[in-house]
Structures are given as C-alpha cells and as structure tokens.
Design a protein around this motif. Structure first.
Motif, PDB file in Angstrom:
ATOM      1  N   ASN A 123      25.536  31.346  34.850  1.00  0.00           N
ATOM      2  CA  ASN A 123      25.892  29.967  35.194  1.00  0.00           C
ATOM      3  C   ASN A 123      26.334  29.227  33.931  1.00  0.00           C
ATOM      4  N   PRO A 124      27.234  28.222  34.097  1.00  0.00           N
ATOM      5  CA  PRO A 124      27.606  27.431  32.909  1.00  0.00           C
ATOM      6  C   PRO A 124      26.382  26.677  32.397  1.00  0.00           C
ATOM      7  N   ILE A 125      26.437  26.280  31.132  1.00  0.00           N
ATOM      8  CA  ILE A 125      25.310  25.594  30.498  1.00  0.00           C
ATOM      9  C   ILE A 125      24.851  24.371  31.295  1.00  0.00           C
ATOM     10  N   HIS A 126      25.794  23.625  31.855  1.00  0.00           N
ATOM     11  CA  HIS A 126      25.408  22.433  32.607  1.00  0.00           C
ATOM     12  C   HIS A 126      25.542  22.716  34.111  1.00  0.00           C
ATOM     13  N   PRO A 127      24.773  21.982  34.922  1.00  0.00           N
ATOM     14  CA  PRO A 127      24.654  22.352  36.336  1.00  0.00           C
ATOM     15  C   PRO A 127      25.874  21.999  37.184  1.00  0.00           C
ATOM     16  N   GLU A 128      27.007  22.576  36.879  1.00  0.00           N
ATOM     17  CA  GLU A 128      28.196  22.306  37.678  1.00  0.00           C
ATOM     18  C   GLU A 128      28.529  23.554  38.497  1.00  0.00           C
ATOM     19  N   LEU A 129      28.149  23.482  39.770  1.00  0.00           N
ATOM     20  CA  LEU A 129      28.328  24.635  40.653  1.00  0.00           C
ATOM     21  C   LEU A 129      29.792  25.059  40.743  1.00  0.00           C
ATOM     22  N   GLY A 130      30.705  24.064  40.764  1.00  0.00           N
ATOM     23  CA  GLY A 130      32.121  24.356  40.910  1.00  0.00           C
ATOM     24  C   GLY A 130      32.643  25.290  39.810  1.00  0.00           C
ATOM     25  N   LEU A 131      32.172  25.066  38.577  1.00  0.00           N
ATOM     26  CA  LEU A 131      32.616  25.915  37.459  1.00  0.00           C
ATOM     27  C   LEU A 131      32.128  27.347  37.623  1.00  0.00           C
ATOM     28  N   TRP A 132      30.894  27.460  38.085  1.00  0.00           N
ATOM     29  CA  TRP A 132      30.291  28.782  38.271  1.00  0.00           C
ATOM     30  C   TRP A 132      31.063  29.545  39.359  1.00  0.00           C
ATOM     31  N   LEU A 133      31.276  28.841  40.486  1.00  0.00           N
ATOM     32  CA  LEU A 133      32.029  29.450  41.594  1.00  0.00           C
ATOM     33  C   LEU A 133      33.468  29.733  41.172  1.00  0.00           C
ATOM     34  N   GLY A 134      34.029  28.803  40.390  1.00  0.00           N
ATOM     35  CA  GLY A 134      35.419  28.950  39.941  1.00  0.00           C
ATOM     36  C   GLY A 134      35.574  30.201  39.083  1.00  0.00           C
ATOM     37  N   ALA A 135      34.603  30.456  38.209  1.00  0.00           N
ATOM     38  CA  ALA A 135      34.660  31.641  37.351  1.00  0.00           C
ATOM     39  C   ALA A 135      34.615  32.906  38.219  1.00  0.00           C
ATOM     40  N   LEU A 136      33.725  32.906  39.213  1.00  0.00           N
ATOM     41  CA  LEU A 136      33.634  34.075  40.113  1.00  0.00           C
ATOM     42  C   LEU A 136      34.963  34.261  40.846  1.00  0.00           C
ATOM     43  N   GLU A 137      35.559  33.146  41.243  1.00  0.00           N
ATOM     44  CA  GLU A 137      36.816  33.219  41.991  1.00  0.00           C
ATOM     45  C   GLU A 137      37.961  33.750  41.110  1.00  0.00           C
ATOM     46  N   ARG A 138      37.994  33.303  39.852  1.00  0.00           N
ATOM     47  CA  ARG A 138      39.046  33.794  38.944  1.00  0.00           C
ATOM     48  C   ARG A 138      38.968  35.316  38.800  1.00  0.00           C
ATOM     49  N   LEU A 139      37.731  35.838  38.736  1.00  0.00           N
ATOM     50  CA  LEU A 139      37.563  37.293  38.593  1.00  0.00           C
ATOM     51  C   LEU A 139      37.912  38.002  39.902  1.00  0.00           C
ATOM     52  N   ASP A 140      37.511  37.388  40.998  1.00  0.00           N
ATOM     53  CA  ASP A 140      37.845  37.962  42.313  1.00  0.00           C
ATOM     54  C   ASP A 140      39.371  38.041  42.475  1.00  0.00           C
ATOM     55  N   ASN A 141      40.054  37.000  42.002  1.00  0.00           N
ATOM     56  CA  ASN A 141      41.513  36.949  42.131  1.00  0.00           C
ATOM     57  C   ASN A 141      42.242  38.082  41.400  1.00  0.00           C
ATOM     58  N   VAL A 142      41.622  38.614  40.325  1.00  0.00           N
ATOM     59  CA  VAL A 142      42.302  39.709  39.614  1.00  0.00           C
ATOM     60  C   VAL A 142      41.829  41.069  40.120  1.00  0.00           C
ATOM     61  N   GLY A 143      40.999  41.044  41.170  1.00  0.00           N
ATOM     62  CA  GLY A 143      40.623  42.316  41.806  1.00  0.00           C
ATOM     63  C   GLY A 143      39.247  42.847  41.443  1.00  0.00           C
ATOM     64  N   ILE A 144      38.440  42.042  40.718  1.00  0.00           N
ATOM     65  CA  ILE A 144      37.057  42.485  40.435  1.00  0.00           C
ATOM     66  C   ILE A 144      36.241  42.253  41.706  1.00  0.00           C
ATOM     67  N   LYS A 145      35.741  43.307  42.301  1.00  0.00           N
ATOM     68  CA  LYS A 145      35.030  43.145  43.571  1.00  0.00           C
ATOM     69  C   LYS A 145      33.519  43.231  43.418  1.00  0.00           C
ATOM     70  N   LYS A 146      33.062  43.893  42.349  1.00  0.00           N
ATOM     71  CA  LYS A 146      31.601  43.986  42.176  1.00  0.00           C
ATOM     72  C   LYS A 146      31.147  42.835  41.281  1.00  0.00           C
ATOM     73  N   LEU A 147      31.048  41.661  41.902  1.00  0.00           N
ATOM     74  CA  LEU A 147      30.690  40.466  41.147  1.00  0.00           C
ATOM     75  C   LEU A 147      29.264  40.044  41.475  1.00  0.00           C
ATOM     76  N   SER A 148      28.533  39.619  40.455  1.00  0.00           N
ATOM     77  CA  SER A 148      27.203  39.041  40.682  1.00  0.00           C
ATOM     78  C   SER A 148      27.094  37.766  39.863  1.00  0.00           C
ATOM     79  N   ALA A 149      26.202  36.887  40.303  1.00  0.00           N
ATOM     80  CA  ALA A 149      25.954  35.654  39.558  1.00  0.00           C
ATOM     81  C   ALA A 149      24.616  35.804  38.845  1.00  0.00           C
TER      82      ALA A 149
END
Ligand code: PEP
Ligand code: MN
Length: 345
Positions: A123-149
C-alpha cells in the motif's frame, strides 16, 4: 474446525551477507512459501544502509537453488526489474514509497509488459485506496495476472503504538473493490516492533486475509535495517504455531442458525440506532433555526467538550471502548455542524 494454511512470505528486511541470508533461509525454509530479502533499500535517511545491490541477487539465486525456495525482492526502477528478470527471481514486490508515485509504477509496469511473474504491491505510505488500486490496475494492464496486495500500514504522525497505522478499513475496502486480489498482511512494518507482530498477524487471519509477510533475522539486534521489528526464526515459528486460522465459509447448519439468530438481533439494534440518529437530526434542525434567529455561531466549543466528556463517561460505565465512543461522537458532531451550517446559510 478446518485450518487453512495462510500463505507465508518471510526473510530479512535486507540481505546483508551471504551467510546471513543462508542462515535465515536454512532455519525457516520448511515454514514458508516465499523467501524475501530487500537488496535495494528505500531509506528515509540517506545515511542509512541502502542495501547490498546486485550481489544480493546472486545470494537469492543460490538460496532458490539449494532450498528449492521461491525468492522475492523489492523493485523500484525498470533497471531493478531487468536485473531481477535476468537473474530469475520468482516474485517481485513494489514498496510503499514507490506505490505513491504513478510515474514510477507505470515505468515498472512497462518494464514488465508481457512477463508472467507474480507481483506484490504494497500500500502507498498514506491511506489513499485509489493509488493502491491504481498501481494494481497499471500492472494488470500490462498483462501481470498474478497480483497481490500487501497491507503494511500507513504513515503515522505523532504518538502511536504502531510504526504505521494499520487502518484496517483501507485493505477491507480494497477487498470490496477487488475481491479476487489476495491480501497479504505485513505485521512487521505495521508494528515497527517485534512485540506487536503476533497480535497483528492474528487480526489479519481473523479478518480473512490470505497471508503474511514477516521480517525474520538471525540476530535482529544487529540488523542493518528495521532492527526493532525483525524477529528470530524461533519467534517466527512460535507465531505461526499459535496462529488460529478459522475457516471463512460456514458449513455447519447449527452454527449457521445460531449466527442468524444473533445477526437478527444486531439488525434490530442497528435499525433502532439509525432511527435514533434521524430523531437526533430533527432536533439538530430545530437548534439550527434557533441559532439562525438569534445570530448565534454554529460551533460552541464548551458544548462540544461537554458532549465528548459525558458520552465517553457513559460509554465507559457501559463497558464500551472509550476511543470508539469518542470517534463516533466526532462523526456525529461533524455532521451535525454540517447540517446546521447548511440550514443557517
Ligand atoms: C520492506 O519490505 O522492507 C520495505 C521497505 O517495506 P515498505 O515498502 O513497506 O516500507
Ligand atoms: Mn523492512
């Protein structure tokens, strides 16, 4: 009760020497799914130990080979990614100081386009869910399918028992937004202190997180980074042994019935709570009109202190958590002020 084994990632905060990583891996190899060690360390102060760099990849390779273990390290730049991919590192993680910056995350994502490797996103240092989800989405967009938070808590300003405030509601919201993303809790960085690790690990299991990432060091006192929060292999094994992992699915019909009976009572109390809040709001409106007619300010600090004091005192008498009552009243009061301001304007 059926026990499900949580997914366990453990190892030192930083790889320091070849002996150190081998010593730790040798102690914990049978208890873990992935061996972790940071080799490039993002540190707050420039005078701290910043990791051993590339040589650490060779040590991880040897551990991977000797113990047939999957190995993971943190990447913060496309160069780190490239080095890890050519070394054959099994799993990468993106640290909290990287997740905060969409430019960095996008660059890392681009360097992983078309690569099938599991990536863990802290998770990002500060509690911004959107950034955390956004990072997962950026990786998903390039084809990384085994993603965990990875939930490692959020920066705390001021005094707290935790190095990083867990703010459990944030990963719980992530679970709601992205139900298929496994969530791994990192009690080491949340606590910053070896004493709280067991308790935090248990909470993570109680709310059905999928695994734990724990920092384990052969001599925590001598560790070159995060020395307070690292635990010995022995303490680590003890924590795993004591962990109670309940099943999340309810299969027993009797238990189901009993739970429904109790939940129905909660439903009734919650309905009453909402009805009472609505009645309270009716009075807040009358107060607003009275203040408006008499040109009084909405917020009167003595009244707020009196509310806080009397309500928390009553709560304590009725065995409620003091902090919980205080926080509930902070919210009730905040919305009362908002409603009054709207009416008066
Ligand atoms: C780490 O895992 O050692 C680390 C630096 O974590 P974080 O990015 O959560 O601070
Ligand atoms: Mn660390």
């Amino acid at each position: 009760m059926k026990f499900r084994k949580p997914y366990i990632i453990a190892g030192p905060c930083s790889a320091e020497t070849e002996d150190q990583v081998f010593n730790i891996a040798n102690h914990i190899k049978d208890d873990i799914d992935i061996f972790r060690a940071g080799i490039w360390k993002p540190r707050t102060s420039p005078n701290s130990f910043e990791g051993v760099g590339l040589i650490g990849l060779e040590w991880l390779k040897k551990i991977q080979f000797k113990y047939k273990l999957k190995v993971a390290t943190e990447v913060a730049t496309p160069q780190h990614v490239e080095s890890c991919l050519s070394a054959g590192i099994d799993v990468l993680w993106i640290g909290a100081r990287t997740t905060v910056n969409p430019f960095y995350v996008q660059e890392i994502a681009e360097s992983l386009r078309g690569v099938d490797i599991p990536v863990y996103v802290k998770n990002p240092i500060h509690p911004e869910l959107g950034l955390w989800l956004g990072a997962l989405e950026r990786l998903d967009n390039v084809g990384i399918k085994k993603l965990s938070a990875v939930h490692r808590g959020f920066y705390n300003y001021g005094n707290s028992a935790y190095r990083n405030n867990p703010k459990w509601e944030v990963p719980i919201k992530l679970r709601k937004e992205s139900p298929n993303t496994p969530i791994i809790c990192d009690p080491s960085h949340i606590s910053g202190n070896h004493i709280l690790i067991e308790e935090i690990s248990q909470i993570a299991m109680d709310i059905d997180f999928d695994g734990l990432m724990l920092e384990v060091h052969n001599s925590p006192n001598l560790a070159l980074s995060d020395s307070n929060q690292q635990i010995t292999p022995k303490a680590f094994k003890n924590i795993l042994k004591n962990l109670i992992v309940s099943q999340s699915k309810l299969n027993d019909n009797n238990v189901k019935q009993e739970l429904n009976f109790l939940r129905n009572q909660i439903n009734i109390f919650d309905t009453e709570l909402i009805q009472l809040l609505s009645k309270r709001n009716d009075i807040v409106r009358e107060i607003a009109y009275l203040k408006k007619q008499n040109q009084l300010t909405v917020f009167q600090i003595e009244r707020w202190f009196e509310i806080l004091k009397t309500r928390t005192e009553l709560g304590t008498k009725l065995k409620l958590d003091n902090q919980m009552v205080a926080e509930i009243y902070e919210l009730i009061h905040k919305y009362s002020i908002l409603l009054q301001t709207r009416i008066i304007r």
